[in-house]
Design a protein around this motif. Sequence first.
Motif, short mmCIF file in Angstrom:
data_model
loop_
_atom_site.label_atom_id
_atom_site.label_comp_id
_atom_site.label_asym_id
_atom_site.label_seq_id
_atom_site.Cartn_x
_atom_site.Cartn_y
_atom_site.Cartn_z
N SER A 275 6.74 -23.61 -22.74
CA SER A 275 7.78 -24.16 -23.62
C SER A 275 8.16 -25.57 -23.21
O SER A 275 8.28 -25.88 -22.02
N GLY A 276 8.40 -26.41 -24.19
CA GLY A 276 8.83 -27.77 -23.92
C GLY A 276 10.22 -27.85 -23.32
O GLY A 276 10.58 -28.86 -22.70
N SER A 277 11.02 -26.81 -23.47
CA SER A 277 12.37 -26.82 -22.90
C SER A 277 12.36 -26.48 -21.41
O SER A 277 13.39 -26.61 -20.74
N TYR A 278 11.22 -26.04 -20.91
CA TYR A 278 11.11 -25.73 -19.48
C TYR A 278 11.03 -27.04 -18.71
O TYR A 278 10.18 -27.88 -19.00
N PRO A 279 11.88 -27.25 -17.72
CA PRO A 279 11.89 -28.53 -17.01
C PRO A 279 10.66 -28.68 -16.11
O PRO A 279 10.36 -27.79 -15.31
N ALA B 1 -7.79 -31.12 -25.43
CA ALA B 1 -7.93 -32.19 -26.43
C ALA B 1 -7.75 -31.66 -27.85
O ALA B 1 -7.19 -32.34 -28.72
N LEU B 2 -8.22 -30.44 -28.09
CA LEU B 2 -8.14 -29.84 -29.42
C LEU B 2 -6.87 -29.04 -29.64
O LEU B 2 -6.63 -28.54 -30.74
N GLY B 3 -6.07 -28.88 -28.59
CA GLY B 3 -4.83 -28.13 -28.72
C GLY B 3 -5.03 -26.65 -28.95
O GLY B 3 -4.25 -26.01 -29.65
N LEU B 4 -6.06 -26.07 -28.33
CA LEU B 4 -6.39 -24.67 -28.59
C LEU B 4 -5.38 -23.70 -27.97
O LEU B 4 -5.14 -22.63 -28.53
N SER B 5 -4.85 -24.03 -26.80
CA SER B 5 -3.86 -23.18 -26.13
C SER B 5 -4.35 -21.75 -25.98
O SER B 5 -3.62 -20.79 -26.22
N LYS B 6 -5.61 -21.59 -25.55
CA LYS B 6 -6.16 -20.24 -25.45
C LYS B 6 -5.64 -19.49 -24.23
O LYS B 6 -5.75 -18.27 -24.16
N ASP B 7 -5.12 -20.24 -23.23
CA ASP B 7 -4.49 -19.60 -22.08
C ASP B 7 -3.33 -20.47 -21.63
O ASP B 7 -3.04 -21.51 -22.25
N LEU B 8 -2.64 -20.07 -20.58
CA LEU B 8 -1.44 -20.80 -20.16
C LEU B 8 -1.78 -22.20 -19.67
O LEU B 8 -1.00 -23.13 -19.88
N LEU B 9 -2.94 -22.37 -19.04
CA LEU B 9 -3.31 -23.72 -18.57
C LEU B 9 -3.38 -24.68 -19.76
O LEU B 9 -2.80 -25.77 -19.72
N GLN B 10 -4.11 -24.30 -20.79
CA GLN B 10 -4.23 -25.17 -21.96
C GLN B 10 -2.90 -25.34 -22.67
O GLN B 10 -2.56 -26.46 -23.12
N VAL C 181 1.84 -28.73 -24.07
CA VAL C 181 3.28 -28.96 -24.01
C VAL C 181 3.58 -30.25 -23.27
O VAL C 181 4.44 -31.05 -23.68
N THR C 182 2.86 -30.50 -22.18
CA THR C 182 3.06 -31.73 -21.41
C THR C 182 2.81 -32.96 -22.27
O THR C 182 3.57 -33.93 -22.22
#
Length: 236
Positions: free
Chosen positions: A104-108, A126-135, A140-141
């Motif tokens: 989440s973006g609200s996480y500092p 690069a593609l914004g897949l977000s298939k796992d927490l790393l991506q 979010v970063t």
Amino acid sequence: MNAGETQRAPWIVGVSGASGTPYAAAVLRALLDAGHDVDLVVSRASRLTLLDETGLPFRDAHWREDLAAWLSLGADGKPAPFDAGGLDLVRHWSAGDLAAGPSSGSYPARGMIVVPASTAAVAGIALGLSKDLLQRAASVTLKERRPLVVSVREAPLNGQTLRHLVTLDDLGASVVPASPGFYAGATHIQDLVDFVAGRVLESAGVGHRLYRRWEGELGGGARAAGTAGSSGPADG
């Protein structure tokens, strides 16, 4: 949080499945030695790489002892200086936990470092897949305009991966290939690893003392390594 307390704002460190787990260990040791809080995400693929390169497991249920064993190991497989008390600064998140804080973006957070970064991780970010927490944490970063450093470790790089790296650069990420330099006077494999780790940290704006910096004088690296003049005069 009580009044007057400082809110924890960690560096998120993502370790993907590319070869180069000693790079991640060097970055983590330097962050902890400097007193930085760290949120750690170790991908499923990277656990196989870690086992292959070091013989060590990384298990969610035993992450603290597994991380201590990993960070106590140098790039040559010999013991490396590491204060296990620094692990108090680490919070571990499972790579499959998409409800974790860093999703989440609200996480500092101060920013994120992906080291080493596989071509699959590069593509996913690069593609914004977000298939796992790393991506997801990397995406979010980027959207929060926080520092993102991606240390890609593959060779050769095809056109598709190069385009993904250009996309990351366009989005504001720093792309730091795991390419060690030799001008710092390396005499050991760990010196080459620390050079890359130092460049990664500098791109994140984190100070360190991992290698001798360029001082504008030729031959400094050879003198630091104790090899200046050892080869004798050149032919011709």
